[in-house]
Design a protein around this motif. Structure first.
Motif, PDB file in Angstrom:
ATOM      1  N   GLN A 113     -19.456   2.088  -5.032  1.00 30.35           N
ATOM      2  CA  GLN A 113     -19.588   3.073  -4.216  1.00 30.35           C
ATOM      3  C   GLN A 113     -18.973   4.571  -4.584  1.00 30.35           C
ATOM      4  O   GLN A 113     -17.900   4.532  -5.585  1.00 30.35           O
ATOM      5  CB  GLN A 113     -18.777   2.954  -3.033  1.00 30.35           C
ATOM      6  CG  GLN A 113     -19.708   1.834  -2.174  1.00 30.35           C
ATOM      7  CD  GLN A 113     -19.319   1.474  -0.634  1.00 30.35           C
ATOM      8  OE1 GLN A 113     -18.069   2.138  -0.526  1.00 30.35           O
ATOM      9  NE2 GLN A 113     -20.005   0.990   0.056  1.00 30.35           N
ATOM     10  N   PRO A 114     -19.297   5.795  -4.364  1.00 28.00           N
ATOM     11  CA  PRO A 114     -18.693   6.737  -4.656  1.00 28.00           C
ATOM     12  C   PRO A 114     -17.280   6.934  -4.322  1.00 28.00           C
ATOM     13  O   PRO A 114     -17.078   6.434  -3.310  1.00 28.00           O
ATOM     14  CB  PRO A 114     -19.743   7.967  -3.667  1.00 28.00           C
ATOM     15  CG  PRO A 114     -20.896   7.378  -3.547  1.00 28.00           C
ATOM     16  CD  PRO A 114     -20.658   5.828  -3.378  1.00 28.00           C
ATOM     17  N   GLY A 115     -16.402   7.344  -5.066  1.00 25.21           N
ATOM     18  CA  GLY A 115     -15.151   7.462  -4.921  1.00 25.21           C
ATOM     19  C   GLY A 115     -14.591   6.321  -5.574  1.00 25.21           C
ATOM     20  O   GLY A 115     -13.266   6.204  -5.784  1.00 25.21           O
ATOM     21  N   GLY A 116     -15.234   5.366  -5.848  1.00 25.51           N
ATOM     22  CA  GLY A 116     -14.661   3.939  -6.399  1.00 25.51           C
ATOM     23  C   GLY A 116     -14.295   4.318  -7.951  1.00 25.51           C
ATOM     24  O   GLY A 116     -14.287   5.115  -8.431  1.00 25.51           O
ATOM     25  N   SER A 117     -13.680   2.992  -8.492  1.00 27.79           N
ATOM     26  CA  SER A 117     -13.313   2.944  -9.867  1.00 27.79           C
ATOM     27  C   SER A 117     -14.017   1.817 -10.759  1.00 27.79           C
ATOM     28  O   SER A 117     -14.222   0.889 -10.143  1.00 27.79           O
ATOM     29  CB  SER A 117     -11.830   2.908  -9.815  1.00 27.79           C
ATOM     30  OG  SER A 117     -10.994   4.011  -9.201  1.00 27.79           O
ATOM     31  N   LEU A 118     -14.040   2.033 -11.885  1.00 34.10           N
ATOM     32  CA  LEU A 118     -14.383   1.111 -12.901  1.00 34.10           C
ATOM     33  C   LEU A 118     -13.602   1.215 -14.113  1.00 34.10           C
ATOM     34  O   LEU A 118     -13.230   2.383 -14.340  1.00 34.10           O
ATOM     35  CB  LEU A 118     -15.942   1.101 -13.167  1.00 34.10           C
ATOM     36  CG  LEU A 118     -17.034   0.715 -12.106  1.00 34.10           C
ATOM     37  CD1 LEU A 118     -18.361   0.877 -12.611  1.00 34.10           C
ATOM     38  CD2 LEU A 118     -16.799  -0.984 -11.981  1.00 34.10           C
ATOM     39  N   ARG A 119     -13.554   0.024 -14.724  1.00 34.55           N
ATOM     40  CA  ARG A 119     -12.898   0.214 -16.262  1.00 34.55           C
ATOM     41  C   ARG A 119     -13.853  -0.567 -17.143  1.00 34.55           C
ATOM     42  O   ARG A 119     -13.878  -1.640 -17.178  1.00 34.55           O
ATOM     43  CB  ARG A 119     -11.554  -0.621 -16.273  1.00 34.55           C
ATOM     44  CG  ARG A 119     -10.728  -0.586 -17.373  1.00 34.55           C
ATOM     45  CD  ARG A 119      -9.389  -1.100 -17.276  1.00 34.55           C
ATOM     46  NE  ARG A 119      -8.581  -0.888 -18.386  1.00 34.55           N
ATOM     47  CZ  ARG A 119      -7.466   0.229 -18.577  1.00 34.55           C
ATOM     48  NH1 ARG A 119      -7.590   1.044 -17.537  1.00 34.55           N
ATOM     49  NH2 ARG A 119      -6.964   0.295 -19.540  1.00 34.55           N
ATOM     50  N   LEU A 120     -14.151   0.373 -18.164  1.00 33.58           N
ATOM     51  CA  LEU A 120     -15.239  -0.093 -19.151  1.00 33.58           C
ATOM     52  C   LEU A 120     -14.210  -0.425 -20.339  1.00 33.58           C
ATOM     53  O   LEU A 120     -13.250   0.198 -20.649  1.00 33.58           O
ATOM     54  CB  LEU A 120     -16.117   0.704 -19.782  1.00 33.58           C
ATOM     55  CG  LEU A 120     -16.935   1.509 -18.660  1.00 33.58           C
ATOM     56  CD1 LEU A 120     -17.932   2.500 -18.901  1.00 33.58           C
ATOM     57  CD2 LEU A 120     -17.675   0.499 -17.766  1.00 33.58           C
ATOM     58  N   SER A 121     -14.691  -1.506 -21.013  1.00 31.46           N
ATOM     59  CA  SER A 121     -13.881  -1.916 -22.168  1.00 31.46           C
ATOM     60  C   SER A 121     -14.855  -1.972 -23.281  1.00 31.46           C
ATOM     61  O   SER A 121     -15.983  -2.555 -23.429  1.00 31.46           O
ATOM     62  CB  SER A 121     -13.500  -3.158 -21.760  1.00 31.46           C
ATOM     63  OG  SER A 121     -12.350  -3.605 -23.253  1.00 31.46           O
ATOM     64  N   CYS A 122     -14.633  -1.662 -24.610  1.00 25.59           N
ATOM     65  CA  CYS A 122     -15.334  -1.536 -25.783  1.00 25.59           C
ATOM     66  C   CYS A 122     -14.688  -2.373 -26.824  1.00 25.59           C
ATOM     67  O   CYS A 122     -13.494  -2.269 -27.104  1.00 25.59           O
ATOM     68  CB  CYS A 122     -15.348  -0.180 -26.305  1.00 25.59           C
ATOM     69  SG  CYS A 122     -16.315  -0.345 -27.905  1.00 25.59           S
ATOM     70  N   ALA A 123     -15.271  -3.655 -26.939  1.00 25.74           N
ATOM     71  CA  ALA A 123     -14.307  -4.512 -28.050  1.00 25.74           C
ATOM     72  C   ALA A 123     -15.082  -4.759 -29.460  1.00 25.74           C
ATOM     73  O   ALA A 123     -16.509  -4.739 -29.410  1.00 25.74           O
ATOM     74  CB  ALA A 123     -14.380  -6.006 -27.427  1.00 25.74           C
ATOM     75  N   ALA A 124     -14.469  -4.842 -30.380  1.00 29.58           N
ATOM     76  CA  ALA A 124     -15.091  -4.906 -31.556  1.00 29.58           C
ATOM     77  C   ALA A 124     -14.852  -6.251 -32.456  1.00 29.58           C
ATOM     78  O   ALA A 124     -13.897  -7.219 -32.071  1.00 29.58           O
ATOM     79  CB  ALA A 124     -14.458  -4.003 -32.383  1.00 29.58           C
ATOM     80  N   SER A 125     -15.813  -6.719 -32.943  1.00 28.42           N
ATOM     81  CA  SER A 125     -15.476  -8.047 -33.690  1.00 28.42           C
ATOM     82  C   SER A 125     -16.262  -7.740 -35.161  1.00 28.42           C
ATOM     83  O   SER A 125     -16.878  -6.869 -35.431  1.00 28.42           O
ATOM     84  CB  SER A 125     -16.716  -9.080 -33.220  1.00 28.42           C
ATOM     85  OG  SER A 125     -18.103  -8.668 -33.431  1.00 28.42           O
ATOM     86  N   GLY A 126     -15.276  -8.183 -36.176  1.00 27.30           N
ATOM     87  CA  GLY A 126     -15.279  -8.132 -37.512  1.00 27.30           C
ATOM     88  C   GLY A 126     -14.306  -6.920 -38.176  1.00 27.30           C
ATOM     89  O   GLY A 126     -14.758  -6.802 -39.408  1.00 27.30           O
ATOM     90  N   PHE A 127     -13.857  -5.969 -37.453  1.00 27.65           N
ATOM     91  CA  PHE A 127     -13.431  -5.089 -37.801  1.00 27.65           C
ATOM     92  C   PHE A 127     -12.284  -4.528 -36.839  1.00 27.65           C
ATOM     93  O   PHE A 127     -12.269  -4.853 -35.640  1.00 27.65           O
ATOM     94  CB  PHE A 127     -14.058  -3.768 -38.328  1.00 27.65           C
ATOM     95  CG  PHE A 127     -15.073  -3.095 -37.049  1.00 27.65           C
ATOM     96  CD1 PHE A 127     -16.112  -3.668 -36.613  1.00 27.65           C
ATOM     97  CD2 PHE A 127     -14.344  -1.659 -36.710  1.00 27.65           C
ATOM     98  CE1 PHE A 127     -16.694  -3.162 -35.511  1.00 27.65           C
ATOM     99  CE2 PHE A 127     -14.999  -1.466 -35.684  1.00 27.65           C
ATOM    100  CZ  PHE A 127     -16.351  -1.814 -35.160  1.00 27.65           C
TER     101      PHE A 127
END
Length: 130
Positions: free
Chosen positions: A13-27
């Motif tokens: 919802q507007p005003g809310g939060s999320l946490r995105l994660s970028c994971a690497a494999s091989g490096f």
């Protein structure tokens, strides 16, 4: 196989939060500058936030300054994007990309997509709606 994988997207919802994660494999992500980008339907892909290699400088596009935070988690080999106070206009597919740090380009230039990224993830959908 060398690849990036994003996770953490969803509906909020507007005003809310999320946490995105970028994971690497091989490096190891710590050797690369990393950027978060987004693309909304009918719009060009834009740079949201970028971070230099190791614990380098950070850059945020004006529309997310003060609301988003990019950070490295070297123990997990990830780069995260904490998104607070989300707005409907933040709705987009979010991608992470890894840039080899040649020393020529600033993190802002990377977010402006001046150099080509070495790797791109497949994207994660973020939808901000009530």
């Amino acid at each position: 196989q060398l690849q990036l994988v994003e996770s953490g997207g969803g509906l909020v919802q507007p005003g809310g939060s999320l946490r995105l994660s970028c994971a690497a494999s091989g490096f190891t992500l710590d050797y690369y500058a990393i950027g978060w980008f987004r693309q909304a339907p009918g719009k060009e892909r834009e740079g949201v936030s970028c971070i230099g290699k190791s614990y380098g400088t950070t850059y945020y596009t004006d529309s997310v300054q003060g609301r988003f935070t990019i950070s490295r988690n070297n123990a997990e080999n990830t780069v995260d994007l904490q998104m607070n106070s989300l707005k409907p206009e933040d709705t987009a597919v979010y991608y992470c990309a890894a840039f080899w740090p040649s020393g020529v380009y600033t993190v802002k230039a990377m977010c402006d997509q001046v150099p080509s990224a070495e790797y791109w993830g497949q994207g994660t959908q973020v939808t901000v709606s009530s």
